[in-house]
Enzyme design. Structure first.
Site, PDB file in Angstrom:
ATOM      1  N   GLN A 103       0.442   3.271 -12.865  1.00 59.23           N
ATOM      2  CA  GLN A 103      -0.865   3.268 -11.969  1.00 59.23           C
ATOM      3  C   GLN A 103      -0.539   3.358 -10.732  1.00 59.23           C
ATOM      4  OE1 GLN A 103      -3.881   0.575 -14.167  1.00 59.23           O
ATOM      5  NE2 GLN A 103      -1.859  -0.284 -14.589  1.00 59.23           N
ATOM      6  N   ASN A 104       0.657   3.169 -10.099  1.00 59.27           N
ATOM      7  CA  ASN A 104       1.001   2.999  -8.665  1.00 59.27           C
ATOM      8  C   ASN A 104       1.080   4.218  -8.073  1.00 59.27           C
ATOM      9  OD1 ASN A 104       1.073   0.336  -9.151  1.00 59.27           O
ATOM     10  ND2 ASN A 104       3.084   0.065  -9.437  1.00 59.27           N
ATOM     11  N   HIS A 121      -2.186   7.799 -11.968  1.00 62.05           N
ATOM     12  CA  HIS A 121      -3.063   8.089 -10.785  1.00 62.05           C
ATOM     13  C   HIS A 121      -2.530   8.874  -9.705  1.00 62.05           C
ATOM     14  CE1 HIS A 121      -5.033   3.878 -12.244  1.00 62.05           C
ATOM     15  NE2 HIS A 121      -5.198   4.997 -13.079  1.00 62.05           N
ATOM     16  N   CYS A 132      -9.140  24.744  -0.331  1.00 57.19           N
ATOM     17  CA  CYS A 132      -8.478  25.715  -0.728  1.00 57.19           C
ATOM     18  C   CYS A 132      -7.007  25.363  -1.582  1.00 57.19           C
ATOM     19  CB  CYS A 132      -8.090  26.636   0.595  1.00 57.19           C
ATOM     20  SG  CYS A 132      -6.875  25.781   1.482  1.00 57.19           S
ATOM     21  N   THR A 191       0.230  -5.657 -13.939  1.00 53.62           N
ATOM     22  CA  THR A 191      -1.192  -5.128 -14.188  1.00 53.62           C
ATOM     23  C   THR A 191      -2.096  -5.946 -14.605  1.00 53.62           C
ATOM     24  OG1 THR A 191      -2.479  -2.892 -14.792  1.00 53.62           O
ATOM     25  CG2 THR A 191      -0.669  -3.748 -16.097  1.00 53.62           C
ATOM     26  N   SER A 192      -3.381  -5.787 -13.818  1.00 52.29           N
ATOM     27  CA  SER A 192      -4.435  -6.481 -14.290  1.00 52.29           C
ATOM     28  C   SER A 192      -5.251  -6.346 -15.724  1.00 52.29           C
ATOM     29  CB  SER A 192      -5.529  -6.910 -13.296  1.00 52.29           C
ATOM     30  OG  SER A 192      -6.002  -5.559 -12.920  1.00 52.29           O
TER      31      SER A 192
HETATM   32  N1  APR Z   1       4.984  -9.549 -10.100  1.00 56.00           N
HETATM   33  C1  APR Z   1       4.091  -9.154 -11.285  1.00 56.00           C
HETATM   34  N2  APR Z   1       2.770  -9.075 -11.344  1.00 56.00           N
HETATM   35  C2  APR Z   1       2.311  -9.418 -10.084  1.00 56.00           C
HETATM   36  C3  APR Z   1       2.876  -9.904  -9.085  1.00 56.00           C
HETATM   37  C4  APR Z   1       4.443  -9.924  -9.167  1.00 56.00           C
HETATM   38  N3  APR Z   1       5.007 -10.137  -7.958  1.00 56.00           N
HETATM   39  N4  APR Z   1       2.061 -10.168  -8.130  1.00 56.00           N
HETATM   40  C5  APR Z   1       0.797  -9.996  -8.662  1.00 56.00           C
HETATM   41  N5  APR Z   1       0.848  -9.571  -9.854  1.00 56.00           N
HETATM   42  C6  APR Z   1      -0.355  -9.188 -10.905  1.00 56.00           C
HETATM   43  C7  APR Z   1      -1.335  -9.758 -10.821  1.00 56.00           C
HETATM   44  O1  APR Z   1      -1.227 -10.916 -11.502  1.00 56.00           O
HETATM   45  C8  APR Z   1      -2.605  -8.819 -11.265  1.00 56.00           C
HETATM   46  O2  APR Z   1      -2.486  -8.867 -12.670  1.00 56.00           O
HETATM   47  O3  APR Z   1      -0.497  -7.740 -10.705  1.00 56.00           O
HETATM   48  C9  APR Z   1      -1.519  -7.482 -11.357  1.00 56.00           C
HETATM   49  C10 APR Z   1      -2.381  -6.742 -10.021  1.00 56.00           C
HETATM   50  O4  APR Z   1      -3.518  -6.276 -10.558  1.00 56.00           O
HETATM   51  P1  APR Z   1      -4.229  -5.050  -9.670  1.00 56.00           P
HETATM   52  O5  APR Z   1      -4.255  -5.300  -7.935  1.00 56.00           O
HETATM   53  O6  APR Z   1      -5.495  -5.017 -10.255  1.00 56.00           O
HETATM   54  O7  APR Z   1      -3.598  -3.862  -9.880  1.00 56.00           O
HETATM   55  P2  APR Z   1      -3.407  -2.601 -10.983  1.00 56.00           P
HETATM   56  O8  APR Z   1      -3.606  -3.579 -12.186  1.00 56.00           O
HETATM   57  O9  APR Z   1      -2.303  -1.794 -10.757  1.00 56.00           O
HETATM   58  O10 APR Z   1      -4.793  -1.798 -10.917  1.00 56.00           O
HETATM   59  C11 APR Z   1      -5.199  -0.725 -11.710  1.00 56.00           C
HETATM   60  O11 APR Z   1      -6.976  -0.233 -10.443  1.00 56.00           O
HETATM   61  O12 APR Z   1      -8.025   0.136  -8.276  1.00 56.00           O
HETATM   62  C12 APR Z   1      -7.579   0.734  -9.395  1.00 56.00           C
HETATM   63  O13 APR Z   1      -6.214   2.773  -8.987  1.00 56.00           O
HETATM   64  C13 APR Z   1      -6.226   1.337  -8.822  1.00 56.00           C
HETATM   65  O14 APR Z   1      -4.066   1.633 -10.226  1.00 56.00           O
HETATM   66  C14 APR Z   1      -5.148   0.765  -9.563  1.00 56.00           C
HETATM   67  C15 APR Z   1      -5.819   0.324 -10.856  1.00 56.00           C
END
Ligand code: APR
Length: 251
Positions: A103-104, A121, A132, A191-192
């Site tokens: 998703q990054n 994404h 264009c 990821t959350s």
């Molecule tokens: N190692 C592993 N996980 C971690 C770490 C770490 N060092 N630090 C934080 N986290 C976890 C957090 O606990 C959380 O569950 O990473 C997750 C980050 O969640 P988000 O910030 O919501 O990121 P993500 O899940 O990638 O968001 C998904 O949301 O806003 C949109 O397009 C954006 O791609 C993104 C999508």
């Protein structure tokens, strides 16, 4: 947090699996000094995603959207892959990882050496004209002339990333679905799982009979519902120790 027992359990699940797929999120790049979106210090604490991260804002108030994009652009420009990225590249190299659905938008999985990366994404590494279609690397942006306009038709320019209100690139969606439904182990890393449709790929894997394992310092909505277990830790620590254990088990 995790210990040797959890690492050995994860490593043996990886070694025994026929097809491993990873779903990565912003937590993967925290160690590379890229802020996550949610949680303490997250980008969405500063900028309301529905406002700043929406395609409508990019069209109607580009200077507003580019305020946030510039911050992301600068962070990504300085970022390097971390131990977690390199561990996943090693996992693919030794034949224990089929693909990464990420998703990054920072491109760090590619930089670390992974060949099969599905950018769900898109990414912030290039920009495209919304009129264009002319595209160029983001490094060529004149950061003093923000919001940028197209070199050829002077139209509005956007990063090649997927904004709220936009569709996931069809090929990325198809491939992610195909990989998720044919793996027997999915690693859900950093990821959350709050954003759809990426957040439902673990469910697709689960429904297809795969084991789903989370790597995250904290629980998510998947924990205890979709994932079989969670290794509570930072992705760099967990993945670095896991790849070592996998290589020992494979001999
Ligand atoms: N190692 C592993 N996980 C971690 C770490 C770490 N060092 N630090 C934080 N986290 C976890 C957090 O606990 C959380 O569950 O990473 C997750 C980050 O969640 P988000 O910030 O919501 O990121 P993500 O899940 O990638 O968001 C998904 O949301 O806003 C949109 O397009 C954006 O791609 C993104 C999508």
């Amino acid at each position: 947090m995790f210990g040797e027992k959890e690492i050995n359990r994860l490593a043996s699940d990886i070694v025994e699996a026929k097809k491993v797929v990873a779903l990565s999120g912003a937590g993967m790049s925290v160690e590379s000094e890229i802020a996550p979106f949610r949680g303490p210090g997250g980008l969405w604490e500063k900028y309301n995603p529905e406002e700043y991260g929406h395609i409508a804002t990019l069209r109607n108030a580009p200077e507003k959207a580019w305020l946030m994009l510039l911050e992301m652009h600068r962070e990504i420009g300085k970022a390097k892959p971390n131990r977690g990225h390199y561990a996943l590249a090693e996992l693919e190299k030794i034949g224990c990882l089929s693909s990464i659905i990420t998703q990054n938008v920072d491109g760090l999985h590619h930089v670390a050496g992974n060949k099969d990366v599905i950018e769900f994404h898109g990414n912030l590494l290039s920009v495209v004209c919304m009129d264009c279609g002319y595209s160029k690397p983001s490094t060529e942006l004149d950061l003093d002339a923000i919001p940028p306009s197209c070199d050829t038709c002077n139209g509005p320019v956007k990063p090649d990333a997927v904004f709220f209100g936009e569709a996931i690139p069809p090929d990325a969606l198809m491939r992610a679905h195909e990989e998720s439904s044919t793996c027997d182990l999915m690693l859900v890393i950093g990821t959350s799982a709050m954003v759809q449709p990426a957040g439902s790929m673990p469910q697709v894997a689960k429904r297809a009979g795969a084991k789903v394992v989370e790597i995250n310092p904290s629980e998510t909505p998947l924990t205890g519902l979709i994932s079989d277990y969670i290794v509570l830790g930072q992705s760099g620590d967990v993945l670095e120790q896991t790849i070592t254990a996998v290589k020992q088990m494979k001999g």
